[in-house]
Design an enzyme around this catalytic site. Structure first.
Site, PDB file in Angstrom:
ATOM      1  CD  GLU A   1      -2.515   1.218   2.749  1.00 40.23           C
ATOM      2  OE1 GLU A   1      -3.542   1.909   2.837  1.00 40.23           O
ATOM      3  OE2 GLU A   1      -2.078   0.523   3.693  1.00 40.23           O
TER       4      GLU A   1
ATOM      5  CE  LYS B   1      -7.414   1.659   3.504  1.00 36.31           C
ATOM      6  NZ  LYS B   1      -6.232   2.161   4.259  1.00 36.31           N
TER       7      LYS B   1
ATOM      8  CB  CYS C   1      -4.448  -1.501   4.456  1.00 33.87           C
ATOM      9  SG  CYS C   1      -3.503  -1.543   6.012  1.00 33.87           S
TER      10      CYS C   1
END
Length: 256
Positions: free
Chosen positions: A42, A108, A142
């Site tokens: 990431e 995200k 994540c």
């Protein structure tokens, strides 16, 4: 049908895109075997920064051009997330770059409120399923790992990929949840994390890993800085799904 994946577990230079690209280029050049996909962590150009204006790239910028050139030169796909600026907004955006230069992306969805990510980045809304070399791949970022409803396997994907900056104090959760996502979705799971300290003095110990559709390790959690190779077999996945039939018994509902 196999898919060979390279997991790059590395230290990242804080808010220094040029240095990180040079570092990653060196590691990619050292991959001597052919691979189908290279997976980066990431925010691979900067580390997990809440200062997007310091590092933001555009979709026509140097970092994206580097990804396209690398995918072409290595004749493989490459994926990872970085800070992208678009129309005055910032996104933690995962790019999946094909060897021919085509790009698909995922912003995200679950922003990490504990670090204030929701204050400086815009959340994505759409789940991405990539079709590549006979495999359906769902890439996520994540904190998404903590939210199984969004990742549930209703698209019959074969591989979940999580790219992360997941710190040492909570790495046990990382290990547990990667296995859980594999088992509940009857999917391969690839997790790629970083190592060392970032600019906020948060420590990362990696634990990049690969898990099969029954929760068995193909690559156990790794703590050293290195490139790790794993091979996924689709026939084994399909045979196991057909035999056990678990996905057909899941509840039906829609995410709003």
């Amino acid at each position: 049908m196999n898919l060979k994946i390279a997991l790059i577990q590395t230290e990242l230079s804080w808010e220094n895109p040029n240095e990180n690209i040079a570092l990653l280029q060196e590691k990619i050049n050292a991959i001597s075997q052919y691979v189908d996909i290279i997976v980066l962590p990431e925010m691979f150009t900067s580390g997990f920064t809440m200062n997007p204006k310091n590092v933001a790239q555009t979709m026509q910028g140097e970092a994206v051009s580097w990804l396209k050139e690398t995918a072409k030169s290595k004749d493989c796909a490459i994926t990872g997330s970085l800070v992208i600026e678009e129309n005055g907004n910032y996104f933690n955006r995962l790019l999946f770059v094909f060897p021919n230069g085509e790009i698909q992306y995922y912003d995200k969805r679950h922003l990490f409120t504990l670090a204030g990510e929701d204050k400086v980045y815009n959340a994505g809304t759409n789940k991405l399923i990539v079709d590549y070399k006979g495999f359906k791949i769902c890439p996520l970022i994540c904190y998404d790992l903590r939210f199984p409803v969004f990742s549930r396997n209703v698209q019959e994907y074969d591989v979940l990929i999580y790219v992360a900056n997941w710190p040492k104090p909570r790495v046990n959760a990382w290990d547990i949840l990667l296995k859980a996502r594999a088992v509940e979705n009857m999917s391969y799971v690839i997790g790629v994390n970083r190592v060392a300290f970032d600019g906020n003095n948060h420590e990362y110990v990696g634990h990049s890993q690969a898990v099969d559709f029954l929760g068995n390790y193909l690559l156990e959690p790794q703590e050293n800085e290195a490139v790790f190779l794993v091979t996924l077999n689709k026939q084994q996945l399909l045979e196991t799904r057909t035999k056990l039939n678990f996905l057909n018994d899941q509840d039906k509902f829609n995410i709003i």
